[in-house]
Design a protein around this motif. Structure first.
Motif, PDB file in Angstrom:
ATOM      1  N   UNK A  59      46.713  80.698  51.319  1.00  0.00           N
ATOM      2  CA  UNK A  59      47.669  81.819  51.280  1.00  0.00           C
ATOM      3  C   UNK A  59      47.243  82.832  50.238  1.00  0.00           C
ATOM      4  N   UNK A  60      46.819  82.351  49.068  1.00  0.00           N
ATOM      5  CA  UNK A  60      46.305  83.260  48.037  1.00  0.00           C
ATOM      6  C   UNK A  60      45.142  84.087  48.567  1.00  0.00           C
ATOM      7  N   UNK A  61      44.241  83.437  49.264  1.00  0.00           N
ATOM      8  CA  UNK A  61      43.061  84.109  49.809  1.00  0.00           C
ATOM      9  C   UNK A  61      43.464  85.169  50.851  1.00  0.00           C
ATOM     10  N   UNK A  62      44.422  84.847  51.689  1.00  0.00           N
ATOM     11  CA  UNK A  62      44.914  85.818  52.689  1.00  0.00           C
ATOM     12  C   UNK A  62      45.531  87.025  52.008  1.00  0.00           C
ATOM     13  N   UNK A  63      46.222  86.801  50.912  1.00  0.00           N
ATOM     14  CA  UNK A  63      46.885  87.893  50.202  1.00  0.00           C
ATOM     15  C   UNK A  63      45.889  88.878  49.606  1.00  0.00           C
ATOM     16  N   UNK A  64      44.675  88.416  49.339  1.00  0.00           N
ATOM     17  CA  UNK A  64      43.649  89.276  48.767  1.00  0.00           C
ATOM     18  C   UNK A  64      42.944  90.143  49.807  1.00  0.00           C
TER      19      UNK A  64
END
Length: 164
Positions: A158-163
């Motif tokens: 999810x963190x990676x998608x947010x970036x």
């Protein structure tokens, strides 16, 4: 859930890893593309405010919300795994052809349905034509070879998608 229930091996693997209840929740709730997009695009410093409600995201919160235990090796999609771990999952004739990304047909037939269920519920990609190291790593978790912290894995994704 029908494909999961039609494959007793998957049910056994998912129940043992405390993930079956999560799959049932996903099936009941379905997927809301716009809400998911809003959540990820507004995520900042592990918090998101939607309609005046602030949500904090962490592996512990994901564990609490999903019922999946926050235990096991903390592993990210970008990490490599040793080649010997691939062997039980890959057909013998393809062992020497493995690269970072490889065709789904390389996968042993007995793991094909389990992999499709992992892709549907845990990587949420919808691509069934190719596999990556993290697919093998998730298979290792669900076949009880090497425990992985699933809430941490979800959190990092999810963190990676947010970036993006």
């Amino acid at each position: 859930m029908s494909e999961l229930q039609a494959y007793p091996f998957s049910i056994s693997c998912f129940k043992h890893q405390s993930c079956f209840g999560f799959c049932e929740m996903v099936e009941r709730v379905k997927f809301h593309h716009e809400l998911a997009r809003l959540f990820v695009t507004h995520l900042d410093n592990n918090e998101v405010n939607l309609a005046g409600v602030t949500f904090t995201l962490s592996p512990a919160v994901i564990s609490e919300a999903t019922g999946i235990l926050d235990v096991g090796e903390k592993w990210n999609k970008g990490q490599d795994i040793d080649r010997e771990y691939y062997e039980p999952y890959i057909k013998a004739r393809y062992q020497d052809k493995l690269k970072r990304v490889f065709p789904f047909k390389f996968l042993e037939d007995r793991f094909a349905l389990l992999m499709k269920i992992i892709i549907k519920y845990f990587t949420c990609e919808g691509r069934f034509s190719r596999l990556y190291a993290y697919h093998i790593r998730l298979s290792m978790h669900f076949t009880k070879v090497r425990m992985m912290n699933i809430p941490y894995f979800m959190f990092r994704n999810i963190e990676k998608m947010a970036l993006l």
